[in-house]
Write a protein that holds these residues in place. Structure first.
Motif, short mmCIF file in Angstrom:
data_model
loop_
_atom_site.label_atom_id
_atom_site.label_comp_id
_atom_site.label_asym_id
_atom_site.label_seq_id
_atom_site.Cartn_x
_atom_site.Cartn_y
_atom_site.Cartn_z
N GLY A 91 52.67 -8.29 13.70
CA GLY A 91 53.88 -8.81 14.32
C GLY A 91 54.66 -7.66 14.90
N PRO A 92 55.96 -7.60 14.68
CA PRO A 92 56.77 -6.56 15.31
C PRO A 92 56.47 -5.15 14.85
N GLY A 93 55.95 -4.96 13.62
CA GLY A 93 55.65 -3.60 13.18
C GLY A 93 56.27 -3.29 11.85
N ALA A 94 55.49 -2.76 10.93
CA ALA A 94 55.99 -2.40 9.61
C ALA A 94 55.89 -0.89 9.44
N LEU A 95 56.92 -0.30 8.86
CA LEU A 95 56.89 1.14 8.64
C LEU A 95 55.88 1.47 7.56
N ASP A 130 51.89 -12.80 12.24
CA ASP A 130 51.01 -13.83 12.80
C ASP A 130 50.43 -13.47 14.16
N SER A 131 50.63 -12.24 14.64
CA SER A 131 50.22 -11.96 16.02
C SER A 131 48.70 -11.91 16.19
N MET A 132 47.94 -11.77 15.09
CA MET A 132 46.49 -11.74 15.21
C MET A 132 45.84 -13.06 14.82
N GLU A 133 46.65 -14.10 14.63
CA GLU A 133 46.06 -15.42 14.35
C GLU A 133 45.33 -15.93 15.58
N PRO A 134 44.23 -16.65 15.41
CA PRO A 134 43.70 -17.18 14.14
C PRO A 134 42.71 -16.26 13.42
N VAL A 135 42.38 -15.09 14.01
CA VAL A 135 41.37 -14.23 13.39
C VAL A 135 41.89 -13.64 12.09
#
Length: 209
Positions: A91-95, A130-135
């Motif tokens: 998604g937006p990015g995690a540190l 969720d940006s890589m859904e559905p994989v």
């Protein structure tokens, strides 16, 4: 000798690989007659642990085939891959701050070998977002291979401005790396190679149904 006898198995393996007992003796740092005496004369009675481990790695078999105890062989047939206490954002990015193991996933040594994976370069992390859904779905666990390899298209974990991301990389445009999401709600990100730290390629996933 019985089929399970490590001496007979060593002869079978050496014949299959096309190497002599003298060559194998040299491999483990012994004199040229060492394994010949082990096979033909029963001296030594069993292979030393270090010698057995070296030969097992050379042939790609478990140590049990060369005389390890059942408990030892069972342990050697599995690899514990560390599960790191961080997530790769889809998604937006995690540190990415804490990379201490919080557990492990156990994989069969033979399975990893068939996949061409070196256990020393593997780690497991979770997927956030969720940006890589559905994989890849939020909460999935992924196995990341950080062994040095030529960069090619596929799903990778990358660091961008200190954030850890999991994205599909496209490398076909000179001077650019494109980070793409499988979820069409997210736009591609175009970056220069110097702005992207490729942590590793995603080679396996696991998650709840």
């Amino acid at each position: 000798m019985a089929a399970s006898d490590p001496r007979e198995r060593l002869l079978e393996l050496s014949a299959e690989r096309g190497v002599s007992l003298a060559q194998l003796s040299a491999l483990i740092g012994r004199n040229s007659a060492y394994l010949q005496q082990f096979v033909r004369k029963g001296s030594p009675r069993k292979l030393e642990e270090g010698d057995r481990a070296t030969l097992a790695r050379f042939f790609g078999v478990s140590e049990g085939e060369l005389g390890a105890s059942e408990e030892k062989s069972s342990n050697m047939d599995w690899i514990d891959v560390p599960r790191l206490a961080l997530g790769a954002s889809a998604g937006p990015g995690a540190l990415a701050q804490d990379e201490q193991p919080i557990g492990a996933f156990r994989f069969g040594r033979a399975w990893l070998r068939r996949q061409g994976l070196d256990p020393r370069g593997l780690s497991a992390i979770s997927v956030d977002g969720d940006s890589m859904e559905p994989v890849l779905r939020d909460g999935d666990e992924i196995l990341v291979d950080s062994a040095p390899r030529p960069l090619r298209d596929g799903i990778h974990v990358v660091r961008v401005d200190g954030a850890l991301l999991v994205k599909r990389l496209e490398t076909g445009r000179p001077g650019l790396i494109v980070l793409k999401s499988d979820n069409p709600a997210y736009d591609p990100i175009e970056l220069t190679p110097r702005d992207v730290d490729v942590v590793g390629r995603v080679v396996w996933k696991g998650g709840r149904l």
